[in-house]
Motif scaffolding. Sequence first.
Motif, PDB file in Angstrom:
ATOM      1  N   UNK A   1       0.801  -1.223   0.000  1.00  0.00           N
ATOM      2  CA  UNK A   1       0.000   0.000   0.000  1.00  0.00           C
ATOM      3  C   UNK A   1       0.838   1.279   0.000  1.00  0.00           C
ATOM      4  N   UNK A   2       2.147   1.165   0.239  1.00  0.00           N
ATOM      5  CA  UNK A   2       3.028   2.338   0.275  1.00  0.00           C
ATOM      6  C   UNK A   2       4.038   2.353  -0.876  1.00  0.00           C
ATOM      7  N   UNK A   3       3.909   1.410  -1.783  1.00  0.00           N
ATOM      8  CA  UNK A   3       4.876   1.290  -2.867  1.00  0.00           C
ATOM      9  C   UNK A   3       4.998   2.589  -3.678  1.00  0.00           C
ATOM     10  N   UNK A   4       3.884   3.132  -4.115  1.00  0.00           N
ATOM     11  CA  UNK A   4       3.925   4.325  -4.969  1.00  0.00           C
ATOM     12  C   UNK A   4       4.533   5.531  -4.259  1.00  0.00           C
ATOM     13  N   UNK A   5       4.188   5.720  -2.993  1.00  0.00           N
ATOM     14  CA  UNK A   5       4.719   6.894  -2.278  1.00  0.00           C
ATOM     15  C   UNK A   5       6.223   6.761  -2.033  1.00  0.00           C
ATOM     16  N   UNK A   6       6.682   5.562  -1.692  1.00  0.00           N
ATOM     17  CA  UNK A   6       8.122   5.393  -1.483  1.00  0.00           C
ATOM     18  C   UNK A   6       8.872   5.483  -2.812  1.00  0.00           C
ATOM     19  N   UNK A   7       8.337   4.887  -3.832  1.00  0.00           N
ATOM     20  CA  UNK A   7       8.964   4.957  -5.156  1.00  0.00           C
ATOM     21  C   UNK A   7       9.125   6.413  -5.586  1.00  0.00           C
TER      22      UNK A   7
ATOM     23  N   UNK B   1      12.719   8.347  -6.201  1.00  0.00           N
ATOM     24  CA  UNK B   1      13.032   8.993  -7.487  1.00  0.00           C
ATOM     25  C   UNK B   1      13.407  10.458  -7.260  1.00  0.00           C
ATOM     26  N   UNK B   2      12.683  11.131  -6.388  1.00  0.00           N
ATOM     27  CA  UNK B   2      13.013  12.530  -6.071  1.00  0.00           C
ATOM     28  C   UNK B   2      14.395  12.621  -5.429  1.00  0.00           C
ATOM     29  N   UNK B   3      14.674  11.724  -4.491  1.00  0.00           N
ATOM     30  CA  UNK B   3      15.984  11.698  -3.842  1.00  0.00           C
ATOM     31  C   UNK B   3      17.083  11.446  -4.879  1.00  0.00           C
ATOM     32  N   UNK B   4      16.848  10.530  -5.796  1.00  0.00           N
ATOM     33  CA  UNK B   4      17.809  10.222  -6.864  1.00  0.00           C
ATOM     34  C   UNK B   4      18.083  11.455  -7.719  1.00  0.00           C
ATOM     35  N   UNK B   5      17.032  12.130  -8.146  1.00  0.00           N
ATOM     36  CA  UNK B   5      17.199  13.324  -8.997  1.00  0.00           C
ATOM     37  C   UNK B   5      18.001  14.410  -8.287  1.00  0.00           C
TER      38      UNK B   5
END
Length: 131
Positions: A13-19, A23-27
């Motif tokens: 249920x938290x996959x999308x929010x963590x993903x 991605x933001x952290x990576x950028x």
Amino acid sequence: MITQIITFNVKPEHYDSLRTALIEDKRNAEQEEGVVEIRLFTDPQKPNIIFSYEPWKDQDALDYHREHPYTVKSCRLFDTTLTSPLETLNLTEIRPPTPQTVEDHRQLLFQKEKYDAKKNFYHRGNRRYRS
């Protein structure tokens, strides 16, 4: 160089929010001087697992990254989004062989394993293996 592979076991249920946060952290991290690259992967067989491949120039670069607000923001999500603590694998730097290490390896190989063409066997110590 410091290279890590980090495994995130994510609650479905938290996959999308963590993903999205990763991605933001990576950028943002890609703008840092000490990052070599960051790659995010998922396993098609285990869709709730995310892997992050992160080589850093040195420990100072990794420490610098961990102090940034975007990294702290991502880390705060871990308590509620993960099924288990992060798994971090620290990789050892691998370098191409030099002529000397190749020769050492050949000697070691032939000491441990000798092929007997007449009998079609590999010998390893006291054991024999048919090819």
